[in-house]
Design a protein around this motif. Structure first.
Motif, short mmCIF file in Angstrom:
data_model
loop_
_atom_site.label_atom_id
_atom_site.label_comp_id
_atom_site.label_asym_id
_atom_site.label_seq_id
_atom_site.Cartn_x
_atom_site.Cartn_y
_atom_site.Cartn_z
N SER A 112 -18.43 9.65 23.12
CA SER A 112 -19.48 10.37 22.39
C SER A 112 -20.47 9.35 21.81
N GLU B 159 -17.60 9.93 9.16
CA GLU B 159 -17.33 11.15 9.91
C GLU B 159 -17.59 12.41 9.10
N GLU C 41 -18.09 17.80 22.18
CA GLU C 41 -17.13 17.56 21.09
C GLU C 41 -16.58 18.89 20.58
N ALA D 106 -12.54 11.69 20.32
CA ALA D 106 -13.97 11.47 20.59
C ALA D 106 -14.39 10.21 19.85
N ARG E 134 -17.52 8.02 18.79
CA ARG E 134 -18.99 8.03 18.71
C ARG E 134 -19.48 6.59 18.62
N LYS F 85 -11.71 12.37 15.77
CA LYS F 85 -13.08 11.92 16.07
C LYS F 85 -13.36 10.69 15.22
#
Ligand code: UFG
Length: 323
Positions: A116, A131, A149, A165, A167, A242
């Protein structure tokens, strides 16, 4: 583990494949080679040429690989292009991604690590970006990654597919064998190094009137090997998660150019241009969460060693992969 890597012939995918193989995993690369390069595929990996938009072919390749986990890099990733051709981004990144999740479900593959981007955050209220900040993309590229996502959440709840995920902020640098060669090069560091190689007369600076110390945009450049390491750790995580992934440091466009002059020993001519649309002034990651939950920490903090690795690769491959 046996790992199915989509986009394993691209810049980030190829280096993650190399690191997976170095760690003893078995890898099948799945790539349509529109953005990727055949010679960027580590010869130790199996290769299945195919397209995410061909669900039958994709499913057959995933089944044949006997995969236990997927790493999903394949995507279109140019912010500017996404503003003129959103359909391409939603088709390849969202529809193609959905085919992948469906194929995983059909084949009983229960783990995915997803590539991501910080572009899912848009223009952040503050930096460093952790996050908890709201994700409000300002272009179709970021939106397409955010949609995927969100899809991951439901494939976990409904089908038990666990996902991580990651980023990324600004991936940079090279391994000894593989590096950055985009067919259309929009990224700052390779464009500066092309000037150092004498392949371009100058590099544009897009915007000198940002509210930053020297007026140019600030980004968080993370070494590709640190990024690959995060993927390795993500494989071992059981629950879905994530994570933002950067060094927590910021380097301006002018600072990148000065660092490239230092590393290459060559003068870089610049051309000051207006701002590029869709560029936030500062993007810096907080990677506290991945540090505390997975023990990840970047080995490369300073910008010079990151640029040195990129320069070494470009010197050895002045024409990239040559295809
Ligand atoms: N820049 C220049 N001249 C160039 C190229 C870039 O001044 O020739 C500037 C850009 O305007 C930007 C900075 O350098 O301020 C970095 O630009 P890159 O294109 O290298 O990277 P981006 O920060 O735009 O892109 C990265 C990732 C994307 C992600 C995006 C989120 O590559 O995948 O961050 O904003 F979507």
């Amino acid at each position: 583990m046996r790992i199915f890597v989509t986009g394993g012939a691209g810049y980030i995918g190829s280096i993650c494949v190399e690191e997976l193989l170095n760690a003893g995993h078995q890898v099948t690369v799945f790539d349509n080679l529109t953005e990727g390069h055949r010679s960027a595929i580590d010869p130790r990996a199996d290769f299945a040429q195919g397209d995410l938009l061909d669900p039958q072919g994709l499913q057959a390749a995933l089944r044949a690989a006997g995969a236990e986990a997927v790493m999903h890099f394949a995507a279109n990733a140019l912010v500017g292009e996404s503003m003129s051709n959103p359909t391409k981004y939603f088709r390849n990144n969202v529809t193609g991604g959905m085919h992948l999740l469906e194929a995983m479900n059909e084949c009983g593959v229960k783990k995915i690590v997803f590539s991501s981007t910080c572009a899912t955050f848009g223009t952040p209220e503050r930096v460093p970006i952790d996050e908890t900040l709201p994700q409000r993309p300002i272009n179709p590229y970021g939106e397409s990654k955010l949609i995927f996502e969100q899809m991951l959440r439901w494939y976990d709840e409904i089908h038990g597919i666990k996902s991580v995920a990651l980023r990324y902020f600004n991936a940079a640098g090279a391994s000894a064998r593989f590096g950055e060669d985009h067919r259309i090069e929009t990224h700052l560091i390779p464009n500066v190094l092309k000037v150092a190689l004498g392949q371009k007369p100058n590099v544009s600076i897009f915007g000198t009137d940002y509210e930053t110390p020297d007026g140019t945009c600030v980004r968080d450049y993370i070494h590709i090997l640190d990024l690959a390491q995060a993927h390795m750790l993500a494989l071992g995580r059981e629950a879905s998660a994530k994570y933002n992934l950067g060094t927590g440091g910021g380097t301006s466009v002018r600072e990148i150019i000065t660092a490239c002059e230092r590393v290459t020993g060559r003068k870089i001519e610049v051309l000051e241009q207006p701002r590029r649309s869709g560029d936030p002034a500062r993007l810096i990651a907080s990677s506290e969460r991945i540090h505390s939950e997975l023990g990840w920490a970047p080995k490369f903090q300073a910008i010079d060693p990151i640029i040195e690795s990129a320069w070494a690769w470009h010197l050895r491959h002045p024409n990239g992969y040559g295809d």
